[in-house]
Design an enzyme around this catalytic site. Structure first.
Site, PDB file in Angstrom:
ATOM      1  N   ASP A  16     -28.402  27.909 -79.073  1.00 19.10           N
ATOM      2  CA  ASP A  16     -29.583  28.588 -79.597  1.00 19.10           C
ATOM      3  C   ASP A  16     -30.827  27.715 -79.446  1.00 19.10           C
ATOM      4  O   ASP A  16     -30.740  26.488 -79.443  1.00 19.10           O
ATOM      5  CB  ASP A  16     -29.341  28.902 -81.081  1.00 19.10           C
ATOM      6  CG  ASP A  16     -30.260  29.994 -81.601  1.00 19.10           C
ATOM      7  OD1 ASP A  16     -30.974  30.617 -80.785  1.00 19.10           O
ATOM      8  OD2 ASP A  16     -30.274  30.222 -82.820  1.00 19.10           O
ATOM      9  N   SER A  61     -24.963  37.743 -75.496  1.00 20.98           N
ATOM     10  CA  SER A  61     -24.231  38.587 -76.445  1.00 20.98           C
ATOM     11  C   SER A  61     -24.446  40.068 -76.129  1.00 20.98           C
ATOM     12  O   SER A  61     -25.377  40.429 -75.397  1.00 20.98           O
ATOM     13  CB  SER A  61     -24.720  38.303 -77.870  1.00 20.98           C
ATOM     14  OG  SER A  61     -26.019  38.823 -78.043  1.00 20.98           O
ATOM     15  N   ASN A  64     -27.876  40.923 -76.868  1.00 23.10           N
ATOM     16  CA  ASN A  64     -28.944  40.408 -75.986  1.00 23.10           C
ATOM     17  C   ASN A  64     -29.451  41.443 -74.969  1.00 23.10           C
ATOM     18  O   ASN A  64     -30.520  41.274 -74.386  1.00 23.10           O
ATOM     19  CB  ASN A  64     -28.492  39.150 -75.237  1.00 23.10           C
ATOM     20  CG  ASN A  64     -28.420  37.903 -76.108  1.00 23.10           C
ATOM     21  OD1 ASN A  64     -27.653  36.976 -75.836  1.00 23.10           O
ATOM     22  ND2 ASN A  64     -29.224  37.850 -77.170  1.00 23.10           N
ATOM     23  N   SER A 192     -23.366  35.084 -85.948  1.00 23.89           N
ATOM     24  CA  SER A 192     -23.946  36.043 -85.002  1.00 23.89           C
ATOM     25  C   SER A 192     -22.904  36.712 -84.102  1.00 23.89           C
ATOM     26  O   SER A 192     -23.079  36.766 -82.878  1.00 23.89           O
ATOM     27  CB  SER A 192     -25.021  35.358 -84.147  1.00 23.89           C
ATOM     28  OG  SER A 192     -26.053  34.859 -84.953  1.00 23.89           O
ATOM     29  N   GLU A 203     -13.813  24.622 -87.890  1.00 24.32           N
ATOM     30  CA  GLU A 203     -14.825  23.829 -88.581  1.00 24.32           C
ATOM     31  C   GLU A 203     -16.173  24.175 -87.955  1.00 24.32           C
ATOM     32  O   GLU A 203     -16.245  24.539 -86.775  1.00 24.32           O
ATOM     33  CB  GLU A 203     -14.552  22.329 -88.383  1.00 24.32           C
ATOM     34  CG  GLU A 203     -13.253  21.850 -88.976  1.00 24.32           C
ATOM     35  CD  GLU A 203     -13.280  21.788 -90.500  1.00 24.32           C
ATOM     36  OE1 GLU A 203     -14.380  21.693 -91.075  1.00 24.32           O
ATOM     37  OE2 GLU A 203     -12.194  21.835 -91.106  1.00 24.32           O
TER      38      GLU A 203
HETATM   39  C1  FPP Z   1     -30.392  31.464 -77.110  1.00 27.11           C
HETATM   40  O1  FPP Z   1     -31.702  31.033 -77.120  1.00 27.11           O
HETATM   41  C2  FPP Z   1     -29.868  31.438 -75.776  1.00 27.11           C
HETATM   42  C3  FPP Z   1     -29.517  32.525 -75.051  1.00 27.11           C
HETATM   43  C4  FPP Z   1     -29.620  33.907 -75.537  1.00 27.11           C
HETATM   44  C5  FPP Z   1     -29.037  32.403 -73.694  1.00 27.11           C
HETATM   45  C6  FPP Z   1     -28.219  31.201 -73.393  1.00 27.11           C
HETATM   46  C7  FPP Z   1     -28.396  30.858 -71.982  1.00 27.11           C
HETATM   47  C8  FPP Z   1     -28.454  29.614 -71.474  1.00 27.11           C
HETATM   48  C9  FPP Z   1     -28.226  28.396 -72.265  1.00 27.11           C
HETATM   49  C10 FPP Z   1     -28.774  29.384 -70.060  1.00 27.11           C
HETATM   50  C11 FPP Z   1     -27.876  30.020 -69.115  1.00 27.11           C
HETATM   51  C12 FPP Z   1     -26.475  29.695 -69.386  1.00 27.11           C
HETATM   52  C13 FPP Z   1     -25.575  29.641 -68.426  1.00 27.11           C
HETATM   53  C14 FPP Z   1     -24.147  29.412 -68.747  1.00 27.11           C
HETATM   54  C15 FPP Z   1     -25.982  29.776 -67.045  1.00 27.11           C
HETATM   55  P1  FPP Z   1     -32.811  32.042 -77.602  1.00 27.11           P
HETATM   56  O2  FPP Z   1     -33.466  32.617 -76.407  1.00 27.11           O
HETATM   57  O3  FPP Z   1     -32.252  33.035 -78.547  1.00 27.11           O
HETATM   58  O4  FPP Z   1     -33.765  31.062 -78.340  1.00 27.11           O
HETATM   59  P2  FPP Z   1     -34.745  31.387 -79.533  1.00 27.11           P
HETATM   60  O5  FPP Z   1     -33.883  31.777 -80.699  1.00 27.11           O
HETATM   61  O6  FPP Z   1     -35.439  30.091 -79.719  1.00 27.11           O
HETATM   62  O7  FPP Z   1     -35.656  32.476 -79.077  1.00 27.11           O
END
Ligand code: FPP
Length: 236
Positions: A16, A61, A64, A192, A203
């Site tokens: 996150d 998710s 998302n 979430s 844990e």
């Molecule tokens: C949460 O940050 C992150 C995501 C919804 C996406 C996760 C993706 C990556 C780490 C990069 C791609 C991964 C791979 C495996 C290629 P957020 O956008 O919800 O952050 P925020 O809560 O600060 O807005």
């Protein structure tokens, strides 16, 4: 300390804070995700170094899909780039890459790229990287319940025989052990909809560090915190 836990066999991470990390730097959100993909590479290496066998990452998710289409497209593009950039790493380290989630939701190009890497690494046994994509814990449990109902309706399963094991065997990756440790970055302290069934005895470790800034030392700190816990599984 006699009770100390050894290294967790399975660490699952809620990655996150990419968006907030980018915003704090005046950058577009996608730059946060790009930096987050580099963190994934770093953490894969740390997992190997510290002897963690299964690394599961919440990359996208079911919720998302409600993000702006441009961000979704960017994330899917980034996923393909990530696979290209890391495939050699999987082979060098004999790591099996797997996907868990509602696959049919993914764009065909991403699904194809994932399927190719999954097939090419399917025989490796040194470790597993599990990417949760279009993943939702409730969706997963509902699908398992549907599979049970279908088997019962077809006469293959006696409803009286339905127990935890029967349901667990119908989850996405039934052969993967439950996570020992679940880490969430960037200060939020909630699950979430992540691994709802599998998290029963996990844990938890929460850190304020945003995912793009999460490094080997932070991973080490999570493992150290885990090692200090005493797991009782409901016993004494
Ligand atoms: C949460 O940050 C992150 C995501 C919804 C996406 C996760 C993706 C990556 C780490 C990069 C791609 C991964 C791979 C495996 C290629 P957020 O956008 O919800 O952050 P925020 O809560 O600060 O807005």
């Amino acid at each position: 300390m006699p009770d100390a836990n050894p290294t967790p066999r399975h660490v699952a991470i809620i990655m996150d804070g990419n968006g907030r990390w980018a915003k704090a730097r005046g950058l577009p959100r996608l730059e946060g995700h790009k930096a987050g993909a580099e963190t994934v590479r770093r953490v894969m290496r740390a997992a190997k170094k510290f002897g963690v066998e299964y690394l599961t990452l919440y990359a996208f998710s079911v919720e998302n899909w409600s993000r702006p289409p441009a961000e979704i497209r960017g994330l899917m593009r980034l996923l393909r780039f990530f696979l290209k950039r890391n495939e050699k790493e999987f082979h060098d380290n004999k790591v099996r890459m797997r996907v868990m989630g509602r696959r049919s939701d993914l764009p065909a190009s991403a699904d194809k790229a994932l399927a190719e890497v999954e097939a090419a690494t399917a025989h490796y046994t040194e470790g597993q990287l599990i990417l949760c994509l279009s993943y939702g814990g409730r969706t997963e449990i509902a699908a398992a319940a549907r599979a049970l109902a279908e088997d019962a309706a077809a006469g293959r399963l006696d409803p009286a025989a339905i127990d935890e094991k029967a349901l667990a065997s119908r989850l996405y990756l039934p052969d993967v052990p439950d996570p020992d440790l679940i880490v969430r970055t960037s200060g939020e302290e909630r699950l979430s909809n992540f691994l709802l069934w599998q998290a029963a005895y996990a844990e938890f470790h929460f850190t304020p560090v945003a995912w793009p800034d999460f490094g080997e030392d932070d991973f080490r700190a999570a493992l150290d915190a885990y090692a200090r816990r005493h797991r009782r599984y409901g016993g004494l």
